[in-house]
Design a protein around this motif. Structure first.
Motif, short mmCIF file in Angstrom:
data_model
loop_
_atom_site.label_atom_id
_atom_site.label_comp_id
_atom_site.label_asym_id
_atom_site.label_seq_id
_atom_site.Cartn_x
_atom_site.Cartn_y
_atom_site.Cartn_z
N UNK A 129 0.82 -1.21 0.00
CA UNK A 129 0.00 0.00 0.00
C UNK A 129 0.85 1.26 0.00
N UNK A 130 2.16 1.09 0.04
CA UNK A 130 3.03 2.26 0.11
C UNK A 130 3.45 2.54 1.54
N UNK A 131 2.47 2.92 2.38
CA UNK A 131 2.81 3.20 3.78
C UNK A 131 2.69 1.95 4.65
N UNK A 132 2.23 0.86 4.09
CA UNK A 132 2.07 -0.40 4.84
C UNK A 132 1.94 -1.55 3.84
N UNK A 133 1.99 -2.75 4.37
CA UNK A 133 1.76 -3.93 3.54
C UNK A 133 0.59 -4.69 4.15
N UNK A 134 -0.41 -5.01 3.32
CA UNK A 134 -1.59 -5.71 3.84
C UNK A 134 -1.52 -7.17 3.41
N UNK A 135 -1.62 -8.06 4.38
CA UNK A 135 -1.68 -9.47 4.01
C UNK A 135 -3.04 -10.03 4.42
N UNK A 136 -3.46 -11.07 3.72
CA UNK A 136 -4.72 -11.72 4.08
C UNK A 136 -4.48 -13.22 4.18
N UNK A 137 -5.10 -13.81 5.20
CA UNK A 137 -5.05 -15.27 5.37
C UNK A 137 -6.46 -15.76 5.67
N UNK A 138 -6.66 -17.08 5.55
CA UNK A 138 -7.95 -17.64 5.95
C UNK A 138 -7.85 -18.12 7.39
N UNK A 139 -8.79 -17.65 8.23
CA UNK A 139 -8.85 -18.12 9.61
C UNK A 139 -10.27 -18.00 10.11
N UNK A 140 -10.67 -18.96 10.94
CA UNK A 140 -12.02 -18.92 11.51
C UNK A 140 -13.11 -18.82 10.46
N UNK A 141 -12.88 -19.46 9.31
CA UNK A 141 -13.90 -19.52 8.28
C UNK A 141 -14.03 -18.24 7.47
N UNK A 142 -13.10 -17.30 7.62
CA UNK A 142 -13.19 -16.05 6.86
C UNK A 142 -11.81 -15.64 6.36
N UNK A 143 -11.83 -14.63 5.51
CA UNK A 143 -10.58 -14.00 5.11
C UNK A 143 -10.27 -12.95 6.17
N UNK A 144 -9.02 -12.94 6.63
CA UNK A 144 -8.62 -12.04 7.70
C UNK A 144 -7.47 -11.17 7.22
N UNK A 145 -7.58 -9.86 7.36
CA UNK A 145 -6.52 -8.95 6.91
C UNK A 145 -5.68 -8.48 8.08
N UNK A 146 -4.40 -8.36 7.84
CA UNK A 146 -3.49 -7.85 8.87
C UNK A 146 -2.55 -6.86 8.22
N UNK A 147 -2.36 -5.74 8.89
CA UNK A 147 -1.49 -4.70 8.37
C UNK A 147 -0.08 -4.94 8.90
N UNK A 148 0.87 -5.06 7.98
CA UNK A 148 2.28 -5.20 8.38
C UNK A 148 3.01 -3.92 7.99
#
Ligand code: ATP
Length: 348
Positions: free
Chosen positions: A296-315
């Motif tokens: 994203x430029x100021x951050x990196x967004x990753x997504x994984x599958x957890x708890x039956x959903x797609x989950x986003x985390x900002x790195x």
């Protein structure tokens, strides 16, 4: 002064309920935003306050006076809509002056009031242009000036920025915020855009299918959403929501195990915000392969599958990894929100 009160206000068309038992007191000079998806009853609520729509049940009062049977023109309210509603054959000056003429305001004051309103939205250089010779943003400012010129006690704005491009939306948004502050007018603003709501509002009312879900300051709504609907509607990205089971303070679901929580045993929905979690080494609460990674430029967004959903985390902006790399994500209990799996209501 303009305090607005809605008491048990409902709107029905036959058996269809457009607005269901709306209760709220809007303080004098407050900037209140009605927020919700298309069809949730925002515009209907506002039209009832304006007097453009009959109230099926309940009362609306302005400064202690019930206005249910008062004509729109007698309510001292000015409105701005997404379609500007300008008169194409009148120039900017005449468009702004129009409400003063209709209301038979003393002619001697017109010129000064029109110029003052135009100055507030920086329209002075365009006074002699017709609407067709203006940009969308300039037209919207004429609509604003036409509301300002009346010096009303209440502003009602229905998606006034929706016809503007992204950049103009941001600058006009700032102008609206500034105007309402300067003019000390009670403002009710309708939008389906949560960023607009968060940036403008003193308080936000989140609605869904005619029913108020939560009323609070932007911070309250962001930090403690009352249910999964509000959690999923506010923030970008919206709050991550996962399904699982809570037992003895530990939430367990697919790829996820979080201990140290408080809440009743049983099926639960757990939420956390992308920016509150950390991608790291070691044993995190979520362990899963990366599904997407976005710079994203100021951050990196990753997504994984957890708890039956797609989950986003900002790195961090420096974070680099590949799709399918297994990552460990730390989700400490203090960043978690718990909701009832059935009703979606907050339980922590
Ligand atoms: P949007 O963001 O799309 O403008 P909204 O939240 O402002 O949506 P409203 O315009 O208040 O929604 O409409 C609420 C509900 O009432 C919708 O389901 C709509 O179809 C319904 N509705 C609105 N006007 C009428 C009417 N005159 N007769 C019957 N149903 C209506």
């Amino acid at each position: 002064m303009a305090e607005i009160q809605l008491r048990n206000v409902s709107k029905r068309w036959g058996s269809f309920v457009g607005v269901d038992d709306f209760n709220l007191t809007i303080a004098d000079q407050e900037f209140l935003v009605l927020l919700g998806p298309s069809g949730c009853g925002k515009t209907t609520t506002m039209r009832m306050i304006a007097g453009l729509e009959d109230v099926t049940e309940g009362t609306i009062s302005i400064d202690g006076r019930v206005v249910n049977d008062l004509d729109p023109k007698d309510r001292d309210i000015a409105m701005v809509f997404q379609s500007y509603g300008l008169y194409p054959n009148m120039n900017v000056y005449e468009n702004i002056r129009f409400p003063l003429k209709v209301r038979k305001v003393d002619q001697a004051s017109h010129d000064e009031r029109v110029k003052r309103a135009a100055a507030m939205v920086e329209l002075e250089p365009f006074m002699h242009r017709k609407p067709a010779e203006l940009s969308g943003g300039q037209r919207q400012r004429v609509a604003l000036a036409r509301a300002i010129v009346r010096e009303p006690n209440v502003f009602l704005m229905d998606e006034p920025l929706s016809n503007l491009d992204a950049k103009l939306r941001v600058s006009t948004r700032a102008q609206i915020k500034n105007l309402s502050h300067e003019l000390k007018v009670t403002t009710i603003y309708v939008t389906h855009d949560q960023i607009e709501a968060m940036t403008l509002a003193d308080r936000v009312v989140v609605m869904k299918q005619g029913v108020v879900q939560q009323v609070g300051t932007p911070t309250e709504i962001y930090d403690r959403p009352a249910n999964t609907f509000v959690a999923g509607f506010i923030g970008s990205p919206a709050m991550n929501l996962m399904e699982g089971v809570l037992e003895g303070g530990t939430f367990t679901g697919h790829n996820v195990s979080i201990a140290g929580l408080t809440g009743p045993d049983g099926p639960a929905t757990l939420g956390f915000r992308a920016e509150d979690a950390r991608v790291g080494e070691g044993q995190g609460e979520i362990t899963a392969p990366i599904y997407t990674i976005e710079l994203l430029g100021d951050a990196t967004m990753i997504a994984v599958r957890a708890g039956g959903s797609m989950v986003s985390v900002k790195a961090g902006k420096e974070y680099r990894a590949e799709i399918d790399d297994t990552v460990s994500i730390s989700v400490p209990p203090e960043i978690c929100h718990l909701f009832d799996a059935k009703t979606g209501e907050r339980i922590d």
